[in-house]
Design a protein around this motif. Structure first.
Motif, PDB file in Angstrom:
ATOM      1  N   VAL A  96       0.865  -1.179   0.000  1.00 21.97           N
ATOM      2  CA  VAL A  96       0.000   0.000   0.000  1.00 21.97           C
ATOM      3  C   VAL A  96       0.901   1.229   0.000  1.00 21.97           C
ATOM      4  CG1 VAL A  96      -1.712   1.323   1.298  1.00 21.97           C
ATOM      5  CG2 VAL A  96      -1.868  -1.175   1.199  1.00 21.97           C
ATOM      6  N   ALA A  97       0.727   2.114  -0.997  1.00 22.89           N
ATOM      7  CA  ALA A  97       1.574   3.297  -1.139  1.00 22.89           C
ATOM      8  C   ALA A  97       0.746   4.558  -0.983  1.00 22.89           C
ATOM      9  CB  ALA A  97       2.265   3.293  -2.499  1.00 22.89           C
ATOM     10  N   THR A  98       1.221   5.458  -0.126  1.00 21.85           N
ATOM     11  CA  THR A  98       0.524   6.726   0.074  1.00 21.85           C
ATOM     12  C   THR A  98       1.536   7.765   0.534  1.00 21.85           C
ATOM     13  OG1 THR A  98      -1.371   7.777   1.149  1.00 21.85           O
ATOM     14  CG2 THR A  98      -0.138   6.168   2.459  1.00 21.85           C
ATOM     15  N   GLY A  99       1.055   8.910   1.014  1.00 18.34           N
ATOM     16  CA  GLY A  99       1.932   9.986   1.451  1.00 18.34           C
ATOM     17  C   GLY A  99       2.186  10.987   0.343  1.00 18.34           C
ATOM     18  N   MET A 100       3.191  11.860   0.532  1.00 12.86           N
ATOM     19  CA  MET A 100       3.511  12.846  -0.488  1.00 12.86           C
ATOM     20  C   MET A 100       3.761  12.147  -1.820  1.00 12.86           C
ATOM     21  SD  MET A 100       7.319  13.973   0.834  1.00 12.86           S
ATOM     22  CE  MET A 100       7.883  14.682  -0.705  1.00 12.86           C
ATOM     23  N   LEU A 101       3.400  12.803  -2.911  1.00  9.27           N
ATOM     24  CA  LEU A 101       3.338  12.145  -4.217  1.00  9.27           C
ATOM     25  C   LEU A 101       4.634  11.428  -4.611  1.00  9.27           C
ATOM     26  CD1 LEU A 101       1.358  13.310  -7.227  1.00  9.27           C
ATOM     27  CD2 LEU A 101       3.733  12.654  -7.589  1.00  9.27           C
ATOM     28  N   PRO A 102       5.823  12.030  -4.474  1.00  6.28           N
ATOM     29  CA  PRO A 102       7.022  11.276  -4.853  1.00  6.28           C
ATOM     30  C   PRO A 102       7.269  10.051  -3.983  1.00  6.28           C
ATOM     31  CG  PRO A 102       7.600  13.385  -3.857  1.00  6.28           C
ATOM     32  CD  PRO A 102       6.131  13.420  -4.117  1.00  6.28           C
ATOM     33  N   TRP A 154      -5.730  20.800 -14.890  1.00  7.22           N
ATOM     34  CA  TRP A 154      -5.208  19.486 -14.517  1.00  7.22           C
ATOM     35  C   TRP A 154      -4.080  19.060 -15.446  1.00  7.22           C
ATOM     36  CZ3 TRP A 154      -5.471  17.135 -10.095  1.00  7.22           C
ATOM     37  CH2 TRP A 154      -6.534  17.405  -9.224  1.00  7.22           C
ATOM     38  N   GLU A 155      -4.121  19.477 -16.717  1.00 10.80           N
ATOM     39  CA  GLU A 155      -3.006  19.208 -17.624  1.00 10.80           C
ATOM     40  C   GLU A 155      -1.756  19.963 -17.161  1.00 10.80           C
ATOM     41  OE1 GLU A 155      -4.397  20.322 -21.463  1.00 10.80           O
ATOM     42  OE2 GLU A 155      -5.805  18.639 -21.635  1.00 10.80           O
ATOM     43  N   LEU A 156      -1.944  21.208 -16.717  1.00 10.46           N
ATOM     44  CA  LEU A 156      -0.827  21.973 -16.179  1.00 10.46           C
ATOM     45  C   LEU A 156      -0.290  21.326 -14.897  1.00 10.46           C
ATOM     46  CD1 LEU A 156      -2.168  25.627 -16.659  1.00 10.46           C
ATOM     47  CD2 LEU A 156      -0.336  24.501 -17.949  1.00 10.46           C
ATOM     48  N   ASP A 157      -1.186  20.786 -14.098  1.00 12.34           N
ATOM     49  CA  ASP A 157      -0.772  20.109 -12.869  1.00 12.34           C
ATOM     50  C   ASP A 157       0.117  18.916 -13.196  1.00 12.34           C
ATOM     51  OD1 ASP A 157      -1.167  19.478  -9.872  1.00 12.34           O
ATOM     52  OD2 ASP A 157      -1.830  17.626 -10.848  1.00 12.34           O
ATOM     53  N   ALA A 158      -0.259  18.133 -14.212  1.00 14.02           N
ATOM     54  CA  ALA A 158       0.561  16.982 -14.602  1.00 14.02           C
ATOM     55  C   ALA A 158       1.948  17.431 -15.039  1.00 14.02           C
ATOM     56  CB  ALA A 158      -0.128  16.205 -15.707  1.00 14.02           C
ATOM     57  N   GLN A 159       2.018  18.554 -15.766  1.00 17.72           N
ATOM     58  CA  GLN A 159       3.304  19.087 -16.192  1.00 17.72           C
ATOM     59  C   GLN A 159       4.139  19.509 -14.985  1.00 17.72           C
ATOM     60  OE1 GLN A 159       2.739  22.238 -19.080  1.00 17.72           O
ATOM     61  NE2 GLN A 159       1.211  21.055 -20.214  1.00 17.72           N
ATOM     62  N   ASN A 160       3.496  20.195 -14.033  1.00 16.14           N
ATOM     63  CA  ASN A 160       4.208  20.621 -12.827  1.00 16.14           C
ATOM     64  C   ASN A 160       4.758  19.435 -12.046  1.00 16.14           C
ATOM     65  OD1 ASN A 160       3.950  23.396 -13.159  1.00 16.14           O
ATOM     66  ND2 ASN A 160       1.984  23.490 -12.088  1.00 16.14           N
ATOM     67  N   VAL A 161       3.953  18.390 -11.925  1.00 16.88           N
ATOM     68  CA  VAL A 161       4.391  17.200 -11.197  1.00 16.88           C
ATOM     69  C   VAL A 161       5.610  16.583 -11.880  1.00 16.88           C
ATOM     70  CG1 VAL A 161       3.752  14.829 -10.602  1.00 16.88           C
ATOM     71  CG2 VAL A 161       2.159  16.700 -10.153  1.00 16.88           C
ATOM     72  N   ARG A 185       2.270  11.641 -12.214  1.00 14.64           N
ATOM     73  CA  ARG A 185       0.967  11.638 -11.541  1.00 14.64           C
ATOM     74  C   ARG A 185       0.126  10.450 -12.009  1.00 14.64           C
ATOM     75  NH1 ARG A 185      -2.899  16.275 -13.112  1.00 14.64           N
ATOM     76  NH2 ARG A 185      -3.547  14.703 -14.623  1.00 14.64           N
ATOM     77  N   GLY A 186       0.128  10.196 -13.309  1.00 12.49           N
ATOM     78  CA  GLY A 186      -0.634   9.060 -13.821  1.00 12.49           C
ATOM     79  C   GLY A 186      -0.118   7.743 -13.285  1.00 12.49           C
ATOM     80  N   TYR A 187       1.207   7.645 -13.113  1.00 13.29           N
ATOM     81  CA  TYR A 187       1.793   6.424 -12.554  1.00 13.29           C
ATOM     82  C   TYR A 187       1.325   6.209 -11.122  1.00 13.29           C
ATOM     83  CZ  TYR A 187       5.379   3.208 -10.807  1.00 13.29           C
ATOM     84  OH  TYR A 187       6.030   2.134 -10.231  1.00 13.29           O
TER      85      TYR A 187
END
Length: 407
Positions: A96-102, A154-161, A185-187
């Protein structure tokens, strides 16, 4: 089973609850989390093994590093995660993976490397792309105000991530022989992310392409008695107002304890102040205020007149379940969202901004302490689910059983 996270208490406590429930269902679980004493002590209390990794979450939070350091911090966390969690996960059947995105991306990379099933979990829906609302902005990367189309945002968010975390993730993936990820983000989200929040507090609206599993909040029933000093204080007068800001360092409101206590006194109430990661204290020595450390919020919130807090998902859910009127003073990230939900449900007040004044808080408390807010809070409390941890644990047990069936 391995439960992996990196973040504050609000990221760790749900995994404590899940690990205990899994054990009750006959599954062994370990939690991988930052090495902070708070987390080690909490897991030791319930007999769940901790695999510590990375720098202290509390130290990072209190240091308030600049936004430009986000990629470096992400790289450090992912590197530590792969170095420690990868060997710790050997032999596990589900991760189970969670927490800050990276950190979630790193946890999923561990599962990918080992070839075991993984579940990606979030404790607030604001990281899940939706046409119904914009994403959260990352520090130092504000979203353009002239763009109103949520899909574009949301497209800009994916770029930022990708710009913030892509290199940090992929350099570390390469070190263990994994290919690069083009869409971070998609991963992390995959096709079927879990949303571990209450559907009344956090209603999810279906979004094409994303099969979200909303389990309900992961909460461990807390049977710890309240400290004797706190019991004596509660018995000495009318129900006090609880004041606590959890893991927030309160850089925006360094005098929050004094301000909030004066606002509580202006309403003729006593106060219980939780010191938290901001080390809140009250120095005037008056007997109408008690400063406490870690306490059983589930037991305490049912005995207070109102709860003043930062708006973390865990505190918001606990206060709502207890039927306690709330004043939410949001500091950052998802906290304005939870403040808004408290106001929309009529169970409390959303303070305007992170920096309270005696006048602004006194006015908010006037609404929160009204009979109408108390009645509404009591009514909503009965609608909050109590089975979220069990739902999640059984889904994970089913996943393990499917793994066994394929062997």
């Amino acid at each position: 089973m391995l439960l992996s996270t990196y973040g504050s208490r609000g990221d760790v406590e749900p995994l404590v609850a899940l690990a205990v429930r899994l054990r009750e269902l006959g599954m062994e679980a370990r939690v991988c989390a930052p090495p902070d004493e708070d987390f080690a002590g909490r897991l030791d209390e319930v007999g769940v093994p901790l695999v510590p990794f990375g720098p202290s979450a509390r130290a990072l939070t209190r240091a308030a590093p600049p936004p430009s350091s986000l990629p470096q911090r992400a790289a450090e966390v992912v590197a530590a995660l792969l170095d420690v969690v990868l060997p710790a996960a050997e032999g596990c059947e589900v991760l189970v993976a969670t927490g800050m995105l990276p950190a979630a991306a790193g946890g999923l990379s561990v599962a990918e490397k080992l070839g075991v099933p993984a579940v990606s979990v979030t404790f607030q829906q604001l990281t899940l792309p939706s046409p119904h609302r914009p994403p959260l902005a990352y520090a130092g990367r504000p979203l353009p105000q002239e763009v109103t189309d949520n899909r574009v945002l949301w497209e800009l968010d994916a770029q930022n991530v990708n710009e913030l975390f892509g290199e940090a993730l992929n350099v570390n993936r390469a070190s263990v022989g994994l290919p690069p990820v083009d869409d971070v983000r998609g991963y992390v989200l995959g096709k079927r992310p879990w949303l571990a929040t209450d559907p009344v507090l956090d209603p999810w609206r279906a979004t094409p392409g994303l099969d979200v599993v909303q389990t309900g909040s992961w909460i461990l029933p807390d049977v710890r008695p309240l400290p004797d000093e706190l019991e004596t204080f509660l018995a000495a007068g009318e129900p006090p107002v609880y004041v606590g800001f959890g893991s927030m360092p309160l850089h925006a409101a360094p005098d929050a304890a004094e301000v909030v206590v004066e606002a509580v006194r202006a309403r003729g109430r006593r106060a219980v102040v939780a010191s938290g990661w901001a080390d809140l204290t009250v120095l005037d020595g008056r007997e109408d205020c008690l400063v406490v450390g870690e306490v059983n919020q589930q037991a305490l919130f049912g005995r207070v007149a109102a709860v003043v807090h930062h708006g973390g998902q865990g505190t918001t859910t606990t206060a709502t379940r207890a039927g306690a009127p709330q004043v939410v003073v949001p500091q950052l990230a998802d906290q304005p969202y939870w403040a808004g939900r408290v106001a929309e449900l009529g169970v409390g007040v959303a303070h305007d901004g992170p920096t309270p004044t005696v006048a602004s808080l006194s006015a908010a408390l006037g609404t929160a302490l009204s009979p109408g807010t108390r009645e509404r809070a009591t009514a909503v409390a009965d609608t909050i689910r109590a089975d979220g941890t069990t739902v999640a644990a059984r889904l994970l047990v089913d996943a393990v059983n499917r793994v066994h069936a394929r062997r």
